[in-house]
Write a protein that holds these residues in place. Structure first.
Motif, PDB file in Angstrom:
ATOM      1  N   VAL A  93       9.318   6.411   2.364  1.00 26.32           N
ATOM      2  CA  VAL A  93       9.770   6.815   0.794  1.00 26.32           C
ATOM      3  C   VAL A  93       9.761   5.551   0.064  1.00 26.32           C
ATOM      4  CG1 VAL A  93      11.353   7.749  -0.714  1.00 26.32           C
ATOM      5  CG2 VAL A  93      10.819   9.009   1.273  1.00 26.32           C
ATOM      6  N   THR A  94      10.444   4.430   0.433  1.00 26.02           N
ATOM      7  CA  THR A  94      10.437   3.268  -0.313  1.00 26.02           C
ATOM      8  C   THR A  94       9.133   2.632  -0.441  1.00 26.02           C
ATOM      9  OG1 THR A  94      12.702   2.778   0.247  1.00 26.02           O
ATOM     10  CG2 THR A  94      11.578   1.076  -0.833  1.00 26.02           C
ATOM     11  N   ALA A  95       8.381   2.659   0.689  1.00 25.88           N
ATOM     12  CA  ALA A  95       7.049   2.107   0.714  1.00 25.88           C
ATOM     13  C   ALA A  95       6.047   2.923  -0.108  1.00 25.88           C
ATOM     14  CB  ALA A  95       6.607   1.663   2.164  1.00 25.88           C
ATOM     15  N   ALA A  96       6.325   4.290  -0.161  1.00 26.51           N
ATOM     16  CA  ALA A  96       5.165   4.890  -0.840  1.00 26.51           C
ATOM     17  C   ALA A  96       5.517   4.800  -2.453  1.00 26.51           C
ATOM     18  CB  ALA A  96       5.424   6.502  -0.589  1.00 26.51           C
ATOM     19  N   ALA A  97       6.831   4.675  -2.870  1.00 29.89           N
ATOM     20  CA  ALA A  97       7.167   4.389  -4.325  1.00 29.89           C
ATOM     21  C   ALA A  97       6.460   3.217  -4.646  1.00 29.89           C
ATOM     22  CB  ALA A  97       8.554   4.431  -4.491  1.00 29.89           C
ATOM     23  N   ALA A  98       6.731   1.809  -3.821  1.00 31.18           N
ATOM     24  CA  ALA A  98       6.237   0.688  -4.151  1.00 31.18           C
ATOM     25  C   ALA A  98       4.609   0.629  -4.156  1.00 31.18           C
ATOM     26  CB  ALA A  98       6.595  -0.206  -3.139  1.00 31.18           C
ATOM     27  N   ALA A  99       3.886   1.277  -2.966  1.00 31.04           N
ATOM     28  CA  ALA A  99       2.645   1.461  -3.223  1.00 31.04           C
ATOM     29  C   ALA A  99       1.848   2.315  -4.475  1.00 31.04           C
ATOM     30  CB  ALA A  99       2.160   2.160  -1.776  1.00 31.04           C
ATOM     31  N   GLY A 100       2.666   3.071  -4.872  1.00 28.19           N
ATOM     32  CA  GLY A 100       2.380   3.891  -5.987  1.00 28.19           C
ATOM     33  C   GLY A 100       2.366   3.159  -7.275  1.00 28.19           C
ATOM     34  N   ALA A 101       3.381   2.334  -7.267  1.00 30.53           N
ATOM     35  CA  ALA A 101       3.540   1.517  -8.540  1.00 30.53           C
ATOM     36  C   ALA A 101       2.642   0.207  -8.431  1.00 30.53           C
ATOM     37  CB  ALA A 101       5.076   0.557  -8.427  1.00 30.53           C
ATOM     38  N   ARG A 102       1.932  -0.215  -7.423  1.00 29.67           N
ATOM     39  CA  ARG A 102       1.139  -1.013  -7.286  1.00 29.67           C
ATOM     40  C   ARG A 102      -0.404  -0.505  -7.620  1.00 29.67           C
ATOM     41  NH1 ARG A 102       3.875  -2.643  -2.725  1.00 29.67           N
ATOM     42  NH2 ARG A 102       2.338  -1.414  -1.329  1.00 29.67           N
ATOM     43  N   ASP A 103      -0.459   0.568  -7.311  1.00 32.84           N
ATOM     44  CA  ASP A 103      -1.823   1.301  -7.430  1.00 32.84           C
ATOM     45  C   ASP A 103      -1.883   1.642  -9.182  1.00 32.84           C
ATOM     46  OD1 ASP A 103      -2.377   1.202  -4.871  1.00 32.84           O
ATOM     47  OD2 ASP A 103      -2.030   3.489  -4.630  1.00 32.84           O
ATOM     48  N   LEU A 104      -0.668   1.990  -9.727  1.00 34.19           N
ATOM     49  CA  LEU A 104      -0.789   2.184 -11.055  1.00 34.19           C
ATOM     50  C   LEU A 104      -0.998   1.013 -12.125  1.00 34.19           C
ATOM     51  CD1 LEU A 104       1.792   5.106 -11.743  1.00 34.19           C
ATOM     52  CD2 LEU A 104      -0.415   5.097 -11.939  1.00 34.19           C
ATOM     53  N   GLN A 105      -0.407  -0.159 -11.244  1.00 30.46           N
ATOM     54  CA  GLN A 105      -0.783  -1.216 -11.949  1.00 30.46           C
ATOM     55  C   GLN A 105      -2.093  -1.529 -12.081  1.00 30.46           C
ATOM     56  OE1 GLN A 105       1.653  -4.525 -10.539  1.00 30.46           O
ATOM     57  NE2 GLN A 105       0.490  -6.373 -11.256  1.00 30.46           N
ATOM     58  N   ASP A 106      -2.749  -1.285 -11.191  1.00 30.27           N
ATOM     59  CA  ASP A 106      -4.264  -1.614 -11.144  1.00 30.27           C
ATOM     60  C   ASP A 106      -4.897  -0.753 -12.174  1.00 30.27           C
ATOM     61  OD1 ASP A 106      -4.119  -3.460  -9.155  1.00 30.27           O
ATOM     62  OD2 ASP A 106      -4.648  -2.166  -7.776  1.00 30.27           O
ATOM     63  N   VAL A 107      -4.449   0.387 -12.363  1.00 31.18           N
ATOM     64  CA  VAL A 107      -5.126   1.695 -13.320  1.00 31.18           C
ATOM     65  C   VAL A 107      -4.628   1.049 -14.552  1.00 31.18           C
ATOM     66  CG1 VAL A 107      -4.749   3.879 -14.088  1.00 31.18           C
ATOM     67  CG2 VAL A 107      -4.802   3.261 -11.588  1.00 31.18           C
ATOM     68  N   ILE A 108      -3.368   0.492 -14.673  1.00 34.66           N
ATOM     69  CA  ILE A 108      -3.057   0.194 -15.986  1.00 34.66           C
ATOM     70  C   ILE A 108      -3.748  -1.245 -16.624  1.00 34.66           C
ATOM     71  CG2 ILE A 108      -1.465  -1.048 -17.458  1.00 34.66           C
ATOM     72  CD1 ILE A 108       0.786   0.708 -15.576  1.00 34.66           C
TER      73      ILE A 108
END
Length: 427
Positions: free
Chosen positions: A252-267
């Motif tokens: 769960v922690t890794a998924a939240a961290a990976a999602g934040a990194r992916d959204l950083q690229d989107v942003i």
């Protein structure tokens, strides 16, 4: 200083009627009143495609061209604006206070709230402003920025839960690497979720795992890592069950961290395509995420903040003055957009490490006895006076035209006591 024009409502509502909508998830209560405040029509509409279309058609039959509502976004507001209706936002807090105009019981009713909205639009139209939304690019960027912040909060919460769990289930993993929620530590927990699995590690196998791991970092030497695992206290509970829980929490922690990194690229991509990106990326201490957040929360609707003071008030960086007779006080401003205030205060806090002028403003406030949050709001207020002008003129921030900054730099250049560190900080 020239200020932007303010969009106002006409003195008399078009069609001679005003409408109010008390929105909800399932259905919406609608009320239409005439110029005398008499109810001309009152009905409810289901929140679906057909219901919203019927709502708009009925408003048109009643002659309504202006609608008051408690929120300024969502499918209903989009449909109202697409139909050519003028939308006026009256917040739920304002509606709560306005109910006392019509009764003292404090009763809450959706149909009554719709009437309050419609009648307030009729009586207080000189103070109200029509909704002028941001561009689709800004709305999308704001959604991405807020989604990433939510994921960061989830990651922090999941990381704290993981840490508390490991303190009893796998104590050796807590201080094994520098960051428990880092990718290397989470990869280790996925591969070795409990003390039994970690006990099988020796120098050769741990070194091989580190070499094969796709996650790179700078961990301690292998003998030190093994010594940390060996020195940790014993775990509590049954290892198989504990390992299963550890694996889930780490995932769960890794998924939240990976999602934040992916959204950083989107942003980053959304920011690069935004026409106002050059304004906010030119600010000192403003990286991609900080610039994107400041742009997204401020918006690109120039008429929303026709002067710097209106933006400072909306951002909550100026106090509220309360006076009664000879008594006067200045208090923290609560009724503002928390996201907007947080964006400006976050930028101000970062700018003091990149701008000597910002550092001087902050330090002067601290020298006057202000605490850190208050000093940051003072600095944000000072920045708004500058950035608002750049934002209105659509030009980037130019340090060479910042007179106060140049005066500080000139003073430092002529001060023989400057150290090399001070000179580096001004570059």
């Amino acid at each position: 200083m020239e200020y932007a024009l303010v969009v106002v409502l006409p003195e008399i509502p078009p069609g001679g009627v005003c409408a109010g909508i008390d929105w909800a998830d399932a259905d919406h209560a609608v009320c239409v009143v005439d110029l005398a405040g008499r109810v001309k029509d009152q009905f409810t509409a289901v929140h679906d495609k057909a219901g919203i279309a019927g709502l708009i058609a009925r408003l048109r039959r009643a002659g309504a061209a202006e609608v008051a509502i408690e929120r300024g976004d969502g499918p209903l507001v989009g449909a109202l604006r697409a139909a050519g209706l003028t939308v006026v936002v009256i917040t739920s807090r304002q509606v709560k206070n306005l109910r006392s105009r019509y009764g003292s019981s404090g009763a809450k009713d959706d149909r009554f709230d719709a009437y309050v909205l419609a009648d307030t639009l009729r009586t207080d139209r000189a103070r109200l402003r029509p909704l002028v939304p941001d561009s689709p690019a800004t709305v999308t960027l704001r959604a991405a920025v807020r989604a990433r912040r939510d994921l960061v909060r989830h990651r922090v919460a999941a990381g704290n839960q993981l840490r508390a769990w490991l303190a009893s289930a796998f104590p050796g993993a807590v201080g094994l690497f520098s960051d428990l929620c880092g990718r290397l530590s989470l990869s280790f927990l996925a591969a070795f979720p409990g003390p039994a699995a970690a006990a099988r590690l020796d120098e050769q196998s741990l070194a091989a795992w580190l070499a094969a791991s796709p996650v790179r970092g700078r961990p301690a030497p292998v003998p030190v890592l093994l010594a940390r695992l060996a020195a940790a206290p014993a775990s509590c509970g049954e290892d198989t069950g504990n390992a299963a829980v550890t694996g889930v929490l780490a995932a769960v922690t890794a998924a939240a961290a990976a999602g934040a990194r992916d959204l950083q690229d989107v942003i980053a991509g959304l920011l690069a395509a935004h026409p106002d990106a050059h304004i906010f990326t030119s600010l000192p201490g403003c990286g991609v995420l900080r610039a994107a957040r400041l742009l997204a929360e401020t918006g690109d609707c120039r008429t929303r903040y026709p002067d710097p003071q209106s933006l400072a008030i909306a951002a909550g960086v100026v106090p509220v003055t309360r006076k009664s007779g000879t008594w006067q006080s200045h208090e923290f401003r609560w009724g503002v957009s928390k996201e907007l205030r947080d964006a400006w205060c976050d930028f101000a806090d970062g700018s003091r490490h990149a701008s000597p002028w910002a550092a001087a403003i902050y330090q002067a406030a601290r020298d006057r006895g202000k605490d850190h949050p208050h000093a940051i709001r003072i600095l944000a207020r000072a920045w708004i006076l500058i950035i608002w002008r750049c934002w209105q003129d659509r030009v980037p921030y130019d340090p060479a035209k910042h007179t106060a900054l140049q005066a500080i730099l000139a003073t430092r250049d002529h001060d023989p006591g400057n150290t090399a560190q001070d000179q580096d900080a001004t570059r």
